[in-house]
Design a protein around this motif. Sequence first.
Motif, PDB file in Angstrom:
ATOM      1  N   ALA A  25       0.903  -1.165   0.017  1.00  0.00           N
ATOM      2  CA  ALA A  25      -0.103   0.012  -0.020  1.00  0.00           C
ATOM      3  C   ALA A  25       0.771   1.274  -0.085  1.00  0.00           C
ATOM      4  O   ALA A  25       0.616   1.979   1.144  1.00  0.00           O
ATOM      5  CB  ALA A  25      -0.984   0.106   1.232  1.00  0.00           C
ATOM      6  N   TYR A  26       1.600   1.413  -1.122  1.00  0.00           N
ATOM      7  CA  TYR A  26       2.069   2.841  -1.123  1.00  0.00           C
ATOM      8  C   TYR A  26       1.347   3.700  -1.510  1.00  0.00           C
ATOM      9  O   TYR A  26       1.483   5.082  -1.363  1.00  0.00           O
ATOM     10  CB  TYR A  26       3.300   2.642  -2.316  1.00  0.00           C
ATOM     11  CG  TYR A  26       4.486   1.998  -1.732  1.00  0.00           C
ATOM     12  CD1 TYR A  26       5.482   2.640  -1.221  1.00  0.00           C
ATOM     13  CD2 TYR A  26       4.805   0.806  -2.201  1.00  0.00           C
ATOM     14  CE1 TYR A  26       6.451   2.157  -0.585  1.00  0.00           C
ATOM     15  CE2 TYR A  26       6.089   0.027  -1.959  1.00  0.00           C
ATOM     16  CZ  TYR A  26       6.909   0.872  -0.777  1.00  0.00           C
ATOM     17  OH  TYR A  26       8.032   0.270  -0.611  1.00  0.00           O
ATOM     18  N   SER A  27       0.122   3.296  -1.906  1.00  0.00           N
ATOM     19  CA  SER A  27      -1.195   4.151  -2.156  1.00  0.00           C
ATOM     20  C   SER A  27      -2.495   3.776  -1.603  1.00  0.00           C
ATOM     21  O   SER A  27      -2.340   2.531  -1.326  1.00  0.00           O
ATOM     22  CB  SER A  27      -1.355   4.252  -3.622  1.00  0.00           C
ATOM     23  OG  SER A  27      -1.862   3.444  -4.206  1.00  0.00           O
ATOM     24  N   CYS A  28      -3.559   4.318  -1.700  1.00  0.00           N
ATOM     25  CA  CYS A  28      -4.704   3.832  -1.022  1.00  0.00           C
ATOM     26  C   CYS A  28      -5.142   2.766  -1.963  1.00  0.00           C
ATOM     27  O   CYS A  28      -6.156   2.083  -1.304  1.00  0.00           O
ATOM     28  CB  CYS A  28      -5.600   4.966  -0.648  1.00  0.00           C
ATOM     29  SG  CYS A  28      -6.106   5.938  -2.139  1.00  0.00           S
ATOM     30  N   ASP A  29      -4.910   2.784  -3.026  1.00  0.00           N
ATOM     31  CA  ASP A  29      -5.442   1.638  -3.891  1.00  0.00           C
ATOM     32  C   ASP A  29      -4.804   0.436  -3.834  1.00  0.00           C
ATOM     33  O   ASP A  29      -5.367  -0.877  -4.591  1.00  0.00           O
ATOM     34  CB  ASP A  29      -5.329   2.389  -5.510  1.00  0.00           C
ATOM     35  CG  ASP A  29      -6.271   3.600  -5.653  1.00  0.00           C
ATOM     36  OD1 ASP A  29      -7.280   3.629  -4.985  1.00  0.00           O
ATOM     37  OD2 ASP A  29      -5.808   4.315  -6.450  1.00  0.00           O
ATOM     38  N   GLY A  30      -3.532   0.287  -3.275  1.00  0.00           N
ATOM     39  CA  GLY A  30      -2.904  -0.728  -3.174  1.00  0.00           C
ATOM     40  C   GLY A  30      -2.153  -1.251  -4.369  1.00  0.00           C
ATOM     41  O   GLY A  30      -2.049  -0.648  -5.287  1.00  0.00           O
ATOM     42  N   PHE A  31      -1.554  -2.488  -4.434  1.00  0.00           N
ATOM     43  CA  PHE A  31      -0.679  -2.718  -5.561  1.00  0.00           C
ATOM     44  C   PHE A  31      -0.666  -4.484  -5.617  1.00  0.00           C
ATOM     45  O   PHE A  31       0.273  -5.107  -5.106  1.00  0.00           O
ATOM     46  CB  PHE A  31       0.828  -2.142  -5.574  1.00  0.00           C
ATOM     47  CG  PHE A  31       1.393  -2.112  -7.090  1.00  0.00           C
ATOM     48  CD1 PHE A  31       1.246  -1.026  -7.540  1.00  0.00           C
ATOM     49  CD2 PHE A  31       2.241  -3.205  -7.146  1.00  0.00           C
ATOM     50  CE1 PHE A  31       1.858  -0.856  -8.847  1.00  0.00           C
ATOM     51  CE2 PHE A  31       2.884  -3.223  -8.481  1.00  0.00           C
ATOM     52  CZ  PHE A  31       2.892  -1.977  -9.172  1.00  0.00           C
ATOM     53  N   GLY A  32      -1.449  -4.721  -6.170  1.00  0.00           N
ATOM     54  CA  GLY A  32      -1.892  -6.361  -6.264  1.00  0.00           C
ATOM     55  C   GLY A  32      -1.311  -6.911  -7.793  1.00  0.00           C
ATOM     56  O   GLY A  32      -0.842  -6.298  -8.457  1.00  0.00           O
ATOM     57  N   ASP A  33      -2.092  -8.174  -8.039  1.00  0.00           N
ATOM     58  CA  ASP A  33      -1.373  -8.660  -9.289  1.00  0.00           C
ATOM     59  C   ASP A  33      -2.021  -8.124 -10.387  1.00  0.00           C
ATOM     60  O   ASP A  33      -1.007  -8.000 -11.335  1.00  0.00           O
ATOM     61  CB  ASP A  33      -1.969 -10.406  -9.294  1.00  0.00           C
ATOM     62  CG  ASP A  33      -1.201 -11.198  -8.338  1.00  0.00           C
ATOM     63  OD1 ASP A  33      -0.262 -10.650  -7.820  1.00  0.00           O
ATOM     64  OD2 ASP A  33      -1.780 -12.293  -8.103  1.00  0.00           O
ATOM     65  N   ALA A  34      -3.010  -7.365 -10.387  1.00  0.00           N
ATOM     66  CA  ALA A  34      -3.642  -6.523 -11.595  1.00  0.00           C
ATOM     67  C   ALA A  34      -2.674  -5.472 -11.801  1.00  0.00           C
ATOM     68  O   ALA A  34      -2.233  -5.305 -13.072  1.00  0.00           O
ATOM     69  CB  ALA A  34      -4.914  -6.032 -11.359  1.00  0.00           C
ATOM     70  N   GLU A  35      -1.952  -4.682 -10.751  1.00  0.00           N
ATOM     71  CA  GLU A  35      -1.252  -3.620 -11.002  1.00  0.00           C
ATOM     72  C   GLU A  35       0.157  -4.336 -11.634  1.00  0.00           C
ATOM     73  O   GLU A  35       0.828  -3.602 -12.226  1.00  0.00           O
ATOM     74  CB  GLU A  35      -1.054  -2.689  -9.574  1.00  0.00           C
ATOM     75  CG  GLU A  35      -2.391  -2.088  -9.463  1.00  0.00           C
ATOM     76  CD  GLU A  35      -3.478  -3.007  -8.944  1.00  0.00           C
ATOM     77  OE1 GLU A  35      -4.524  -2.342  -8.902  1.00  0.00           O
ATOM     78  OE2 GLU A  35      -3.264  -4.166  -8.378  1.00  0.00           O
ATOM     79  N   GLN A  36       0.579  -5.494 -10.985  1.00  0.00           N
ATOM     80  CA  GLN A  36       1.756  -6.003 -11.450  1.00  0.00           C
ATOM     81  C   GLN A  36       1.721  -6.342 -12.980  1.00  0.00           C
ATOM     82  O   GLN A  36       2.739  -6.057 -13.632  1.00  0.00           O
ATOM     83  CB  GLN A  36       2.191  -7.356 -10.745  1.00  0.00           C
ATOM     84  CG  GLN A  36       2.527  -7.146  -9.053  1.00  0.00           C
ATOM     85  CD  GLN A  36       3.718  -6.808  -8.654  1.00  0.00           C
ATOM     86  OE1 GLN A  36       4.476  -6.297  -9.592  1.00  0.00           O
ATOM     87  NE2 GLN A  36       4.031  -6.291  -7.585  1.00  0.00           N
ATOM     88  N   ILE A  37       0.751  -6.770 -13.430  1.00  0.00           N
ATOM     89  CA  ILE A  37       0.380  -7.122 -14.702  1.00  0.00           C
ATOM     90  C   ILE A  37       0.395  -5.712 -15.792  1.00  0.00           C
ATOM     91  O   ILE A  37       1.023  -5.743 -16.835  1.00  0.00           O
ATOM     92  CB  ILE A  37      -0.728  -8.078 -14.877  1.00  0.00           C
ATOM     93  CG1 ILE A  37      -0.638  -9.289 -14.502  1.00  0.00           C
ATOM     94  CG2 ILE A  37      -1.200  -8.036 -16.486  1.00  0.00           C
ATOM     95  CD1 ILE A  37      -1.802 -10.148 -14.387  1.00  0.00           C
ATOM     96  N   GLU A  38      -0.223  -4.834 -15.174  1.00  0.00           N
ATOM     97  CA  GLU A  38      -0.099  -3.638 -15.807  1.00  0.00           C
ATOM     98  C   GLU A  38       1.083  -3.132 -15.878  1.00  0.00           C
ATOM     99  O   GLU A  38       1.546  -2.414 -16.882  1.00  0.00           O
ATOM    100  CB  GLU A  38      -1.187  -2.391 -15.023  1.00  0.00           C
ATOM    101  CG  GLU A  38      -1.229  -1.262 -15.762  1.00  0.00           C
ATOM    102  CD  GLU A  38      -2.416  -0.152 -14.907  1.00  0.00           C
ATOM    103  OE1 GLU A  38      -2.068   0.915 -14.944  1.00  0.00           O
ATOM    104  OE2 GLU A  38      -3.061  -0.794 -13.873  1.00  0.00           O
ATOM    105  N   LEU A  39       1.983  -2.970 -14.943  1.00  0.00           N
ATOM    106  CA  LEU A  39       3.484  -2.545 -14.860  1.00  0.00           C
ATOM    107  C   LEU A  39       4.337  -3.326 -15.914  1.00  0.00           C
ATOM    108  O   LEU A  39       4.958  -2.785 -16.853  1.00  0.00           O
ATOM    109  CB  LEU A  39       4.162  -2.632 -13.438  1.00  0.00           C
ATOM    110  CG  LEU A  39       5.619  -2.493 -13.470  1.00  0.00           C
ATOM    111  CD1 LEU A  39       5.740  -0.899 -13.879  1.00  0.00           C
ATOM    112  CD2 LEU A  39       6.209  -2.697 -12.120  1.00  0.00           C
ATOM    113  N   ALA A  40       4.092  -4.645 -15.927  1.00  0.00           N
ATOM    114  CA  ALA A  40       4.671  -5.503 -16.946  1.00  0.00           C
ATOM    115  C   ALA A  40       4.078  -5.060 -18.377  1.00  0.00           C
ATOM    116  O   ALA A  40       5.096  -4.866 -19.426  1.00  0.00           O
ATOM    117  CB  ALA A  40       4.433  -6.964 -17.039  1.00  0.00           C
TER     118      ALA A  40
END
Length: 106
Positions: A25-40
């Motif tokens: 939670a570096y942000s209020c939205d979190g950073f889960g698998d969906a965000e990991q895939i978006e980063l990729a």
Amino acid sequence: MIDTSTFVYFDPPYRPLTATANFTAYSCDGFGDAEQIELARFIDEMTELGAWVVASNSDPKNIDEHNDFFDRIYSRYKITRINAPRAINSLGSSRGCVRELLIARL
């Protein structure tokens, strides 16, 4: 402008290896698998423009040798598993090295 003279290092919130290691939670939205895939996908876009990219993350194979999450989403990149020392843990016996990933454009 992003081109072959661009270098970027991504150090996102690491994917948790255990249920108790869940700081994302570096942000209020979190950073889960969906965000990991978006980063990729974003890294794919940057490398297609010529950028040199390195990213780091936890290695899920520390816990489950069959967990290929990062191997799949970064299959077009060189993945190097490195030992990273850990000096902070509530249990002294749990301190030591853990494998992490360095992901780089080939």
